[in-house]
Design a protein around this motif. Sequence first.
Motif, PDB file in Angstrom:
ATOM      1  N   VAL A  22       0.879  -1.366  -0.104  1.00 50.60           N
ATOM      2  CA  VAL A  22       0.086   0.139  -0.009  1.00 50.60           C
ATOM      3  C   VAL A  22       0.739   1.269  -0.131  1.00 50.60           C
ATOM      4  O   VAL A  22       0.522   2.323  -0.686  1.00 50.60           O
ATOM      5  N   GLU A  23       2.170   0.889   0.845  1.00 52.55           N
ATOM      6  CA  GLU A  23       2.641   2.377   0.548  1.00 52.55           C
ATOM      7  C   GLU A  23       3.365   2.662  -0.079  1.00 52.55           C
ATOM      8  O   GLU A  23       3.754   3.810  -0.720  1.00 52.55           O
ATOM      9  N   HIS A  24       4.202   1.983  -0.967  1.00 55.88           N
ATOM     10  CA  HIS A  24       4.348   1.846  -2.281  1.00 55.88           C
ATOM     11  C   HIS A  24       3.430   2.323  -3.320  1.00 55.88           C
ATOM     12  O   HIS A  24       3.477   3.836  -4.451  1.00 55.88           O
ATOM     13  N   LEU A  25       2.576   1.642  -3.691  1.00 54.84           N
ATOM     14  CA  LEU A  25       1.371   1.961  -4.756  1.00 54.84           C
ATOM     15  C   LEU A  25       1.185   3.155  -3.635  1.00 54.84           C
ATOM     16  O   LEU A  25       0.907   4.383  -5.485  1.00 54.84           O
ATOM     17  N   ALA A  26       0.780   4.637  -3.034  1.00 56.51           N
ATOM     18  CA  ALA A  26      -0.537   5.246  -2.959  1.00 56.51           C
ATOM     19  C   ALA A  26       1.307   6.251  -2.750  1.00 56.51           C
ATOM     20  O   ALA A  26       0.826   7.796  -3.804  1.00 56.51           O
ATOM     21  N   ARG A  27       2.401   6.095  -2.723  1.00 58.02           N
ATOM     22  CA  ARG A  27       3.663   6.884  -3.476  1.00 58.02           C
ATOM     23  C   ARG A  27       3.772   7.365  -4.672  1.00 58.02           C
ATOM     24  O   ARG A  27       3.718   8.739  -4.990  1.00 58.02           O
ATOM     25  N   LEU A  28       3.340   5.995  -5.214  1.00 58.99           N
ATOM     26  CA  LEU A  28       3.605   6.042  -7.327  1.00 58.99           C
ATOM     27  C   LEU A  28       2.562   7.083  -7.033  1.00 58.99           C
ATOM     28  O   LEU A  28       2.800   7.579  -8.274  1.00 58.99           O
ATOM     29  N   LEU A  29       0.898   6.349  -6.910  1.00 56.55           N
ATOM     30  CA  LEU A  29      -0.187   7.793  -7.290  1.00 56.55           C
ATOM     31  C   LEU A  29      -0.388   8.624  -6.993  1.00 56.55           C
ATOM     32  O   LEU A  29      -0.594   9.889  -7.495  1.00 56.55           O
TER      33      LEU A  29
ATOM     34  N   ALA B  18      13.993  -0.878  -2.210  1.00 50.34           N
ATOM     35  CA  ALA B  18      14.701  -1.650  -4.002  1.00 50.34           C
ATOM     36  C   ALA B  18      14.467  -0.922  -5.383  1.00 50.34           C
ATOM     37  O   ALA B  18      13.640   0.182  -5.329  1.00 50.34           O
ATOM     38  N   LEU B  19      15.727  -0.998  -5.611  1.00 53.25           N
ATOM     39  CA  LEU B  19      15.837  -0.576  -6.995  1.00 53.25           C
ATOM     40  C   LEU B  19      14.463  -0.057  -7.738  1.00 53.25           C
ATOM     41  O   LEU B  19      13.979   0.682  -8.676  1.00 53.25           O
ATOM     42  N   PRO B  20      13.753  -1.359  -8.213  1.00 51.50           N
ATOM     43  CA  PRO B  20      12.711  -1.111  -9.187  1.00 51.50           C
ATOM     44  C   PRO B  20      11.437  -0.195  -8.754  1.00 51.50           C
ATOM     45  O   PRO B  20      10.899   0.582  -9.582  1.00 51.50           O
ATOM     46  N   ARG B  21      11.313   0.200  -7.249  1.00 53.18           N
ATOM     47  CA  ARG B  21      10.219   1.268  -6.781  1.00 53.18           C
ATOM     48  C   ARG B  21      11.031   2.136  -7.268  1.00 53.18           C
ATOM     49  O   ARG B  21      10.093   3.195  -7.208  1.00 53.18           O
ATOM     50  N   VAL B  22      12.249   2.941  -6.764  1.00 51.49           N
ATOM     51  CA  VAL B  22      13.004   4.264  -7.220  1.00 51.49           C
ATOM     52  C   VAL B  22      12.660   4.436  -8.237  1.00 51.49           C
ATOM     53  O   VAL B  22      11.830   5.711  -8.905  1.00 51.49           O
ATOM     54  N   LEU B  23      12.457   3.536  -8.979  1.00 51.19           N
ATOM     55  CA  LEU B  23      12.886   3.699 -10.883  1.00 51.19           C
ATOM     56  C   LEU B  23      11.105   4.391 -11.397  1.00 51.19           C
ATOM     57  O   LEU B  23      11.329   5.462 -12.193  1.00 51.19           O
ATOM     58  N   GLU B  24      10.434   3.083 -10.651  1.00 51.59           N
ATOM     59  CA  GLU B  24       9.150   4.202 -10.722  1.00 51.59           C
ATOM     60  C   GLU B  24       8.339   4.788 -10.160  1.00 51.59           C
ATOM     61  O   GLU B  24       8.228   5.982 -11.552  1.00 51.59           O
ATOM     62  N   ARG B  25       9.035   5.166  -9.805  1.00 49.79           N
ATOM     63  CA  ARG B  25       9.058   6.797  -9.203  1.00 49.79           C
ATOM     64  C   ARG B  25       9.254   7.960  -9.332  1.00 49.79           C
ATOM     65  O   ARG B  25       9.448   8.722  -9.979  1.00 49.79           O
TER      66      ARG B  25
ATOM     67  N   ASP C 107       9.150   2.632 -15.514  1.00 53.03           N
ATOM     68  CA  ASP C 107       7.816   1.621 -14.993  1.00 53.03           C
ATOM     69  C   ASP C 107       7.122  -0.094 -15.799  1.00 53.03           C
ATOM     70  O   ASP C 107       5.808   0.216 -15.502  1.00 53.03           O
ATOM     71  N   ARG C 108       7.329  -0.341 -16.947  1.00 50.33           N
ATOM     72  CA  ARG C 108       6.721  -1.225 -17.296  1.00 50.33           C
ATOM     73  C   ARG C 108       7.532  -2.531 -17.293  1.00 50.33           C
ATOM     74  O   ARG C 108       8.710  -2.402 -16.625  1.00 50.33           O
ATOM     75  N   PRO C 109       6.727  -3.442 -16.532  1.00 51.59           N
ATOM     76  CA  PRO C 109       7.477  -4.720 -16.649  1.00 51.59           C
ATOM     77  C   PRO C 109       7.949  -5.362 -17.637  1.00 51.59           C
ATOM     78  O   PRO C 109       7.738  -5.269 -18.989  1.00 51.59           O
ATOM     79  N   LEU C 110       8.592  -6.347 -17.585  1.00 50.82           N
ATOM     80  CA  LEU C 110       9.926  -6.949 -18.305  1.00 50.82           C
ATOM     81  C   LEU C 110       8.782  -7.978 -19.253  1.00 50.82           C
ATOM     82  O   LEU C 110       8.238  -8.553 -18.491  1.00 50.82           O
ATOM     83  N   PRO C 111       8.552  -8.007 -20.572  1.00 54.18           N
ATOM     84  CA  PRO C 111       8.382  -8.790 -21.388  1.00 54.18           C
ATOM     85  C   PRO C 111       8.748 -10.156 -20.797  1.00 54.18           C
ATOM     86  O   PRO C 111       9.425 -10.653 -20.792  1.00 54.18           O
ATOM     87  N   ARG C 112       7.909 -11.351 -21.750  1.00 55.55           N
ATOM     88  CA  ARG C 112       8.078 -12.654 -21.264  1.00 55.55           C
ATOM     89  C   ARG C 112       8.658 -13.692 -22.066  1.00 55.55           C
ATOM     90  O   ARG C 112       7.811 -13.879 -22.991  1.00 55.55           O
ATOM     91  N   GLN C 113      10.093 -13.492 -23.052  1.00 55.78           N
ATOM     92  CA  GLN C 113      10.175 -14.556 -23.733  1.00 55.78           C
ATOM     93  C   GLN C 113      11.441 -15.118 -23.513  1.00 55.78           C
ATOM     94  O   GLN C 113      12.359 -14.015 -23.066  1.00 55.78           O
ATOM     95  N   ALA C 114      12.056 -16.003 -24.212  1.00 52.32           N
ATOM     96  CA  ALA C 114      12.885 -16.220 -23.958  1.00 52.32           C
ATOM     97  C   ALA C 114      14.185 -15.492 -25.211  1.00 52.32           C
ATOM     98  O   ALA C 114      14.091 -14.949 -26.385  1.00 52.32           O
ATOM     99  N   VAL C 115      15.323 -15.248 -24.922  1.00 51.90           N
ATOM    100  CA  VAL C 115      16.164 -15.611 -25.410  1.00 51.90           C
ATOM    101  C   VAL C 115      16.791 -16.202 -25.836  1.00 51.90           C
ATOM    102  O   VAL C 115      17.989 -17.243 -25.197  1.00 51.90           O
ATOM    103  N   PRO C 116      17.832 -15.661 -27.452  1.00 51.97           N
ATOM    104  CA  PRO C 116      18.381 -17.137 -28.365  1.00 51.97           C
ATOM    105  C   PRO C 116      19.949 -16.959 -27.454  1.00 51.97           C
ATOM    106  O   PRO C 116      20.666 -16.046 -26.866  1.00 51.97           O
ATOM    107  N   LEU C 117      20.126 -18.272 -27.513  1.00 51.03           N
ATOM    108  CA  LEU C 117      21.297 -19.279 -26.881  1.00 51.03           C
ATOM    109  C   LEU C 117      22.362 -18.801 -28.055  1.00 51.03           C
ATOM    110  O   LEU C 117      22.422 -19.958 -28.866  1.00 51.03           O
ATOM    111  N   THR C 118      23.872 -19.914 -27.582  1.00 50.04           N
ATOM    112  CA  THR C 118      24.810 -19.214 -28.780  1.00 50.04           C
ATOM    113  C   THR C 118      26.060 -20.447 -28.370  1.00 50.04           C
ATOM    114  O   THR C 118      25.937 -19.656 -26.420  1.00 50.04           O
ATOM    115  N   ASP C 119      26.591 -20.765 -28.335  1.00 55.89           N
ATOM    116  CA  ASP C 119      27.705 -21.457 -27.819  1.00 55.89           C
ATOM    117  C   ASP C 119      29.106 -20.647 -28.409  1.00 55.89           C
ATOM    118  O   ASP C 119      29.726 -20.847 -27.443  1.00 55.89           O
TER     119      ASP C 119
END
Length: 429
Positions: free
Chosen positions: A236-243, A289-296, A327-339
């Motif tokens: 609640v505290e984080h959401l109230a500060r962000l709002l 936490a860093l993500p919350r600071v970045l959101e604000r 402040d946007r969530p990270l997309p869920r996607q695979a990152v190609p791997l290489t040797d």
Amino acid sequence: MCPSPSCTEATQRALGLWALGYTPRVALVDEAVLVELSASVRLFGGRAALRARVQSEAAQLGAEAMAWGPNGLAALALARAGRGELDGRTLAPALDALPLSVLSAARPHAQALAQTGCRTLGELRRRPRAALGRRFDQALLHALDQLYGEAHEAHGWLVAPEVFEARLELPSRVDEAGALVFGARRLLMQLAGWLFARRSGVLAFTLRWAHDAMRSREVGPEDALGVRTAQPTRDVEHLARLLAEHLAHVQLQAPVGELWLRADEVRPLVETSTDLLPPTPGAAQGGEALPRVLERIAARLGEQRVLRPVPVADHRPEAMCRWQPADRPLPRQAVPLTDTPQPGFLLPEPLKLVVRGNRPVYFDELRLLLGPQRVEGGWWDREESRGRMHLVVRDYWLAFSARAGLLWVFQTRATDGAAPAWYLHGFFA
């Protein structure tokens, strides 16, 4: 809690949703909210800490009275009588002195009982049970047994709705957007309880407000503000500060009298603890936490001014990362791997190299150590403004320069009659 005839249904419902943040055993009974908290004592730091927290938050949501008892009906009776607890006495003596009006089942028969000289719960208990059962009903006797802990209680527990949307009528008209945070906080407390009951966190919510009926003709009936979070949360505290940061950029077009809060995007929330031992009461806590600071910061400066890199499922090195608002969530996607190793630094544009004796040159002749890694793609990536496709047909090599160290180079393949060429694309740190 909230045992008063003036307690509105909206306030009772708000208290019920908020209480789900402490326990799933919440019931709406008559004008009150019954909350079974015995199983939550250790989770919230002990009986004293839990009691202080519940009393403080319930008062913010409009609870007019509160009492604690060994069962729900006893707590309700004590609250109706204006007593917060048993004051060290056992249950029966504390209840015997209370008037009949504190027991819901006795209220319909209060006048008839008063005519017989029965005005307190103790006097009612001393009457012959058989006579009471014949003259009144068995429901009165059963409720009396439940009140004194001689029979089990059965309540219909409150179930969190599928969608959260809550309304609040402000006590007075508000002219500044920043002042809406006070009322919105009460709605956020309900949202947190609803999220706790559903084991979820919110990613996006909308706050709407209704303008006063005496507004000018150019102003619409209502307005709204959407808020997004980078990670699911129910703090609640984080959401109230962000709002509050978002409302700082809003100018109300007319006085506001009502608020609505709706959860637009909700995601399951799995909370993990990284500490072996629970935190010591009164101990200093870590920073935010860093993500919350970045959101604000993003809410204060604008989302396009605070960006973070996001990996992209693309084999082209220059397209493996893109920048998006923090402040946007990270997309869920695979990152190609290489040797093969990947460089830590890429040039903005590949640098064409001189070729000497079929070998690329960068300060000196390069020695090819590992490769080739063939990359072919980008036919789907079309830049309409320039009318071209970002098609890539390359063979990447790990190369060594005596003066520049390890390099990431590629050779283009012959396409459309063009001869192959060598390019420098990145450096290894």
